[in-house]
Design a protein around this motif. Structure first.
Motif, PDB file in Angstrom:
ATOM      1  N   ILE A 509       0.828  -1.206   0.000  1.00 49.25           N
ATOM      2  CA  ILE A 509       0.000   0.000   0.000  1.00 49.25           C
ATOM      3  C   ILE A 509       0.861   1.255   0.000  1.00 49.25           C
ATOM      4  N   ALA A 510       1.938   1.250   0.796  1.00 50.57           N
ATOM      5  CA  ALA A 510       2.756   2.457   0.960  1.00 50.57           C
ATOM      6  C   ALA A 510       3.810   2.620  -0.122  1.00 50.57           C
ATOM      7  N   PHE A 511       4.055   1.603  -0.926  1.00 54.84           N
ATOM      8  CA  PHE A 511       5.122   1.671  -1.926  1.00 54.84           C
ATOM      9  C   PHE A 511       4.948   2.847  -2.891  1.00 54.84           C
ATOM     10  N   PRO A 512       3.748   3.084  -3.451  1.00 51.51           N
ATOM     11  CA  PRO A 512       3.614   4.257  -4.347  1.00 51.51           C
ATOM     12  C   PRO A 512       3.842   5.578  -3.624  1.00 51.51           C
ATOM     13  N   TRP A 513       3.471   5.670  -2.356  1.00 48.67           N
ATOM     14  CA  TRP A 513       3.722   6.902  -1.613  1.00 48.67           C
ATOM     15  C   TRP A 513       5.218   7.204  -1.565  1.00 48.67           C
ATOM     16  N   ILE A 514       5.998   6.168  -1.263  1.00 49.24           N
ATOM     17  CA  ILE A 514       7.445   6.364  -1.118  1.00 49.24           C
ATOM     18  C   ILE A 514       8.077   6.704  -2.462  1.00 49.24           C
ATOM     19  N   VAL A 515       7.722   5.961  -3.503  1.00 50.75           N
ATOM     20  CA  VAL A 515       8.342   6.168  -4.812  1.00 50.75           C
ATOM     21  C   VAL A 515       8.037   7.567  -5.346  1.00 50.75           C
ATOM     22  N   HIS A 516       6.810   8.048  -5.142  1.00 52.51           N
ATOM     23  CA  HIS A 516       6.416   9.349  -5.680  1.00 52.51           C
ATOM     24  C   HIS A 516       6.634  10.485  -4.695  1.00 52.51           C
ATOM     25  N   GLY A 517       7.184  10.217  -3.536  1.00 51.49           N
ATOM     26  CA  GLY A 517       7.408  11.281  -2.570  1.00 51.49           C
ATOM     27  C   GLY A 517       6.118  11.925  -2.097  1.00 51.49           C
ATOM     28  N   PHE A 518       5.013  11.159  -2.128  1.00 52.56           N
ATOM     29  CA  PHE A 518       3.672  11.598  -1.730  1.00 52.56           C
ATOM     30  C   PHE A 518       3.052  12.600  -2.688  1.00 52.56           C
ATOM     31  N   VAL A 519       3.665  12.873  -3.823  1.00 48.74           N
ATOM     32  CA  VAL A 519       3.046  13.754  -4.812  1.00 48.74           C
ATOM     33  C   VAL A 519       1.852  13.018  -5.427  1.00 48.74           C
ATOM     34  N   LEU A 570      -9.197   2.014   2.588  1.00 51.69           N
ATOM     35  CA  LEU A 570      -8.932   2.955   3.672  1.00 51.69           C
ATOM     36  C   LEU A 570      -7.911   4.017   3.285  1.00 51.69           C
ATOM     37  N   PHE A 571      -7.119   3.748   2.254  1.00 50.71           N
ATOM     38  CA  PHE A 571      -6.043   4.662   1.879  1.00 50.71           C
ATOM     39  C   PHE A 571      -6.215   5.214   0.462  1.00 50.71           C
ATOM     40  N   THR A 572      -7.420   5.174  -0.057  1.00 53.39           N
ATOM     41  CA  THR A 572      -7.637   5.678  -1.413  1.00 53.39           C
ATOM     42  C   THR A 572      -7.543   7.198  -1.486  1.00 53.39           C
ATOM     43  N   ASN A 573      -7.806   7.873  -0.381  1.00 50.40           N
ATOM     44  CA  ASN A 573      -7.788   9.344  -0.380  1.00 50.40           C
ATOM     45  C   ASN A 573      -7.039   9.825   0.856  1.00 50.40           C
ATOM     46  N   LEU A 574      -5.870  10.446   0.628  1.00 48.26           N
ATOM     47  CA  LEU A 574      -5.073  11.001   1.723  1.00 48.26           C
ATOM     48  C   LEU A 574      -5.086  12.522   1.718  1.00 48.26           C
ATOM     49  N   ALA A 575      -6.035  13.120   1.013  1.00 54.90           N
ATOM     50  CA  ALA A 575      -6.026  14.574   0.829  1.00 54.90           C
ATOM     51  C   ALA A 575      -6.218  15.334   2.136  1.00 54.90           C
ATOM     52  N   SER A 576      -6.820  14.714   3.136  1.00 56.22           N
ATOM     53  CA  SER A 576      -7.067  15.414   4.396  1.00 56.22           C
ATOM     54  C   SER A 576      -5.925  15.273   5.393  1.00 56.22           C
ATOM     55  N   PHE A 577      -4.909  14.513   5.067  1.00 59.39           N
ATOM     56  CA  PHE A 577      -3.806  14.285   5.991  1.00 59.39           C
ATOM     57  C   PHE A 577      -2.848  15.480   5.992  1.00 59.39           C
ATOM     58  N   GLN A 578      -2.293  15.767   7.160  1.00 62.05           N
ATOM     59  CA  GLN A 578      -1.302  16.819   7.309  1.00 62.05           C
ATOM     60  C   GLN A 578       0.037  16.187   7.647  1.00 62.05           C
ATOM     61  N   ALA A 579       1.057  16.501   6.858  1.00 64.75           N
ATOM     62  CA  ALA A 579       2.329  15.778   6.921  1.00 64.75           C
ATOM     63  C   ALA A 579       3.066  16.023   8.235  1.00 64.75           C
ATOM     64  N   ILE A 580       3.271  17.268   8.612  1.00 70.05           N
ATOM     65  CA  ILE A 580       4.117  17.566   9.772  1.00 70.05           C
ATOM     66  C   ILE A 580       3.455  17.150  11.079  1.00 70.05           C
ATOM     67  N   PRO A 581       2.157  17.403  11.306  1.00 72.01           N
ATOM     68  CA  PRO A 581       1.539  16.870  12.525  1.00 72.01           C
ATOM     69  C   PRO A 581       1.637  15.356  12.640  1.00 72.01           C
ATOM     70  N   LEU A 582       1.512  14.646  11.525  1.00 73.67           N
ATOM     71  CA  LEU A 582       1.638  13.195  11.574  1.00 73.67           C
ATOM     72  C   LEU A 582       3.053  12.777  11.951  1.00 73.67           C
ATOM     73  N   LEU A 583       4.049  13.440  11.394  1.00 69.76           N
ATOM     74  CA  LEU A 583       5.439  13.126  11.751  1.00 69.76           C
ATOM     75  C   LEU A 583       5.691  13.394  13.226  1.00 69.76           C
ATOM     76  N   GLN A 584       5.192  14.516  13.740  1.00 72.65           N
ATOM     77  CA  GLN A 584       5.379  14.823  15.148  1.00 72.65           C
ATOM     78  C   GLN A 584       4.663  13.820  16.032  1.00 72.65           C
ATOM     79  N   GLY A 585       3.438  13.463  15.645  1.00 70.97           N
ATOM     80  CA  GLY A 585       2.698  12.483  16.440  1.00 70.97           C
ATOM     81  C   GLY A 585       3.338  11.111  16.447  1.00 70.97           C
ATOM     82  N   PHE A 586       3.982  10.760  15.346  1.00 69.81           N
ATOM     83  CA  PHE A 586       4.616   9.448  15.265  1.00 69.81           C
ATOM     84  C   PHE A 586       5.936   9.409  16.025  1.00 69.81           C
ATOM     85  N   LEU A 587       6.752  10.443  15.865  1.00 72.89           N
ATOM     86  CA  LEU A 587       8.075  10.447  16.480  1.00 72.89           C
ATOM     87  C   LEU A 587       8.048  10.888  17.943  1.00 72.89           C
ATOM     88  N   PHE A 588       7.117  11.791  18.274  1.00 75.47           N
ATOM     89  CA  PHE A 588       7.132  12.382  19.615  1.00 75.47           C
ATOM     90  C   PHE A 588       5.748  12.318  20.250  1.00 75.47           C
TER      91      PHE A 588
END
Length: 605
Positions: A509-519, A570-588
Motif C-alpha cells: 500500500i505504501a510503496f507508491p507513496w514512497i516512490v512518488h514522494g507523496f506527490v 482505507l487509503f484511497t484518499n489522503l487529501a485530508s492528511f497533514q504531513a508535519i503533525p503526523l510526523l510529530q505524532g509518530f516520532l514524539f
C-alpha cells in the motif's frame, strides 16, 4: 590571506564531518553506529583539497582583493594584521561564501568516495580521507549485493523488452526527427501510446520475485495447519516484512534523536495552530523576517536549520536554491540545447511522458493549471544526458542503449564512444514519473528558473526514491525502514494484515507513496512542507517515516478490515492528511501528550 581563508573554512569542514557521526549504516547483516569510527577526525588531505579547489575558484581572488584593499587603509598596521583579516571576512559576505564553498567541497568529496566504492568494491577501496562511516557507504554483505544486482539487471531487461514492444506497436524507432506540421486537408496518422511500466511491477520485483531468487522463503505450508498459511506473510523466522532481502534499519529512538528539530516544542510552519490564525500569522511573519536575513549572506548549514521549521512559500525557491547550491545561470546553454532538441526530434518516451502529465497533472486539482510547465520540466529532464552520472546515489537503473543489443556492463564506455541512452537521461519513465516535477510549478513560472532547481533536487533526493541499491536512503533501505517502523509501532496491525496474505501487506500500500514522494497523494501544500524538511535534514528518510506514520494513524480502522480490498479502500484518499503533525505524532507522541494546553500542534487528518 591563505591562512585566514583556510581558518574560515576549517570549522565548516569539522561541522560537516561531525554531522554524519550519528548516522547508522544499514546493511543486510548489521547496523553499525558511525560513532564507533573516528569520523570526527579532519584529515589534512581534506583541508589541502579544499584549499586547492579554492585557489582555482574566483572566490579566492575576490577574498585576496578585499583583504588587500582593507590593508591599504591607514588605520591598519602590522600588529593587527590577523584581527583585520578576520574582520574583513566576517563583516563581508565573503566569510559565508568561503564556508559554503568548503561545505560543498566536502559534499563532493563524499560523493566521489561513494562512486569509488561502487566502482571498485570495499576490498579494493584505497584509504579514503574520511572513514566509510562518515561517507555513508553501506557495508552490505556479498549475498545482499548479489541479490540487489540481480534486481537491477532484471529491471533493466524488463524495461528494454517493454520499450521494444512499444516501438513495434507504434512502428516507430526510438529516436526520429519531428515531422513537420501537416495541413488540415491531409490525414494525420495518430500514434497511440501507453505507459511502459508502473511502480506496482517494481514492487513485485523487489518483494516476491527477489525473495524467490534469494531462497528467502517466508512461508512453508507444511509448518502450518492453517490452510491460509501458504499465502500469508508469516514464516518460520517470524519475519513479517515482504522485502526480498533483510536490511537492518535505524530504530525509532535513533530517528527521534536525528530529527529532534521536528519536536513539538519548536515552532513549525505547516502545523495547524490550536491558538488560532493570529498566532500562525505571527509565526509566519517571524519566519519571513528570519529567512530574509539569512538570504542576505546565505550559508548552507544555517539555511538547512531554517528549512527544518518550514519555509515561507515566498522564500521557498530562494532557500531551496541556496541549500542545494543551484546557480540558475550555470546551465542556460544546456537548457536551450534541450528545448531545441525537443522541437527538432522525438524520442519514443516523449509521448509516454505527455500521457503521464495528462493523467497525473491535468487531472489533479492542485497542479492542472501548470501542465505546460510540468511537461517541459519532464521532457527536459528526460533528455539531459548528464542526469545518470549526477545522481548522488548512482544511476537509478542500468541505462539502456539505443539499438538491438541488450543492456551491457560496458554501457558507460559505449556511451562515451558515441552510443545514446534511451532516453538520454538513462531513466526510463514509469507511470507517475512526471509527478516529480509538479511541486516545482509552485516555485517558479518560467522553465529557465524552475529547471535548474528541479534538476538538482531530482539528482540529490528524488532519484533515490526509485534507485535499486543498498546505498543509504535509496528505495530498498527506505522500504526496509518503513516495514521496520510499522512492525515495531503497530505489531498487532501487521499480524492482522499478515493473515490476509501478501496483497494486504503494508508495503504494497505504501510503496507508491514512497516512490512518488507523496506527490498526488497529499495536497500540494503538504508535499511542499514535507520537502522543506527533506531539504533541511538533507535526507529523504522522512518520506518513509511519514508513510509509517500514515499507516499507524489508521491502525484502529485497519483492524476492522477483513479483505485486502477493505485495507486498500482505507487509503484511497489522503487529501485530508497533514504531513508535519503526523510526523510529530509518530516520532514524539509522548511529548505531544504532555504538551496539552501549550502545544502548537494537532496530530490529525
Amino acid at each position: 590571506v591563505r591562512f585566514r581563508i583556510v581558518f574560515m573554512a576549517v570549522p565548516c569542514l569539522r561541522m560537516a564531518a561531525a554531522s554524519g557521526s550519528d548516522e547508522r549504516i544499514a546493511d543486510g547483516d548489521r547496523a553499525v553506529p558511525s560513532k564507533e569510527h573516528p569520523s570526527q577526525v579532519l584529515h589534512e588531505s581534506i583541508v589541502q583539497g579544499v584549499v586547492d579547489a579554492l585557489k582555482e575558484d574566483q572566490l579566492h581572488w575576490r577574498a585576496k582583493q578585499a583583504v588587500k584593499e582593507e590593508f591599504l587603509k591607514p588605520q591598519h598596521d602590522r600588529t593587527g594584521a590577523a584581527e583585520a583579516l578576520g574582520k574583513v571576512l566576517r563583516d563581508s559576505s565573503l566569510g559565508n561564501e568561503i564556508k559554503t564553498f568548503a561545505f560543498e567541497c566536502l559534499r563532493r568529496l563524499r560523493q566521489e568516495q561513494q562512486r569509488s566504492h561502487r566502482l571498485r568494491g570495499p576490498e579494493n577501496l584505497p584509504l579514503p580521507p574520511l572513514p566509510l562511516a562518515a561517507l555513508g557507504v553501506a557495508e552490505a554483505s556479498t549475498e545482499t549485493l548479489g541479490a540487489v544486482q540481480w534486481v537491477r539487471w532484471r529491471w533493466a531487461s524488463l524495461l528494454l523488452r517493454r520499450l521494444r514492444e512499444l516501438s513495434e506497436e507504434q512502428q516507430q524507432p526510438y529516436l526520429r526527427p519531428r515531422a513537420p506540421p501537416r495541413g488540415d486537408d491531409q490525414d494525420k496518422e495518430e500514434v497511440v501510446t501507453r505507459h511502459i511500466v508502473d511502480v506496482e511491477r517494481l514492487h513485485r520485483l523487489i518483494t516476491s520475485e527477489l525473495a524467490s531468487r534469494t531462497n528467502d522463503v517466508r512461508v512453508e505450508a507444511s509448518d502450518f495447519s492453517n490452510p491460509r498459511a501458504a499465502g500469508s506473510l508469516l514464516g518460520r523466522n517470524l519475519w513479517w516484512g515482504t522485502l526480498g532481502v533483510h536490511l537492518r534499519s535505524e530504530p525509532l529512538e535513533g530517528l527521534r534523536a536525528r530529527y529532534r528539530a521536528l519536536a513539538p516544542e519548536h515552532p513549525h510552519l505547516g502545523v495547524a495552530d490550536v491558538r488560532g490564525s493570529m498566532a500562525e500569522a505571527d509565526l509566519t511573519e517571524r519566519r519571513r523576517a528570519e529567512g530574509q536575513a539569512l538570504l542576505v549572506n546565505p550559508y548552507i548549514p544555517e539555511l538547512q536549520a531554517f528549512a527544518r521549521g518550514g519555509v515561507p512559500p515566498n522564500f521557498r525557491q530562494q532557500v531551496w536554491s541556496s541549500c542545494l547550491s543551484v546557480d540558475p545561470n550555470a546551465r542556460l546553454k544546456e537548457l536551450q540545447s534541450l528545448t531545441r532538441g525537443i522541437c527538432e526530434s522525438e524520442w519514443i518516451t516523449d509521448d509516454v511522458l505527455r500521457l503521464d502529465v495528462v493523467e497525473h497533472c491535468v487531472n489533479d486539482v492542485s497542479y492542472f493549471p501548470f501542465d505546460e510547465l510540468v511537461e517541459s520540466l519532464s521532457l527536459s529532464l528526460s533528455r539531459d544526458a548528464f542526469i545518470a552520472e549526477d545522481c548522488e546515489a548512482g544511476p537509478p537503473q542500468v541505462p539502456l542503449l539505443a539499438g538491438p543489443a541488450p543492456p551491457s556492463e560496458d554501457a558507460q564506455a559505449q556511451f562515451e564512444g558515441g552510443a545514446r541512452f534511451v532516453p538520454p537521461c538513462g531513466v526510463v519513465p514509469f507511470k507517475g514519473f512526471s509527478s516529480y516535477a509538479c511541486p516545482f510549478a509552485f516555485l517558479a513560472d518560467r522553465l529557465e528558473v524552475a529547471y535548474p532547481l528541479f534538476r538538482t533536487f531530482y539528482c540529490r533526493y528524488l532519484s533515490r526514491l526509485h534507485t535499486i541499491s543498498t546505498e543509504p536512503s535509496t528505495l530498498m533501505p527506505l522500504c526496509a525502514l518503513f516495514e521496520h517502523l510499522v512492525s515495531t509501532t503497530a505489531p498487532h496491525v501487521v499480524f492482522h494484515l499478515a493473515e490476509m496474505g501478501p496483497d494486504a501487506a503494508p508495503l504494497k500500500i505504501a510503496f507508491p507513496w514512497i516512490v512518488h514522494g507523496f506527490v498526488g497523494y497529499l495536497r500540494a501544500d503538504q508535499v511542499l512542507w514535507l520537502w522543506d524538511r527533506v531539504v533541511g535534514f538533507d535526507s529523504v528518510q522522512l518520506i518513509a517515516v511519514l508513510a509509517a506514520a500514515v499507516f499507524t494513524f489508521r491502525s484502529r480502522v485497519i483492524m476492522s478490515a477483513r479483505t485486502p480490498d477493505d485495507v486498500a479502500m482505507l487509503f484511497t484518499n489522503l487529501a485530508s492528511f497533514q504531513a508535519i503533525p503526523l510526523l510529530q505524532g509518530f516520532l514524539f507522541s509522548t511529548e505531544l501528550a504532555n504538551f496539552s494546553g501549550t502545544s502548537n500542534t494537532t496530530c490529525g487528518a
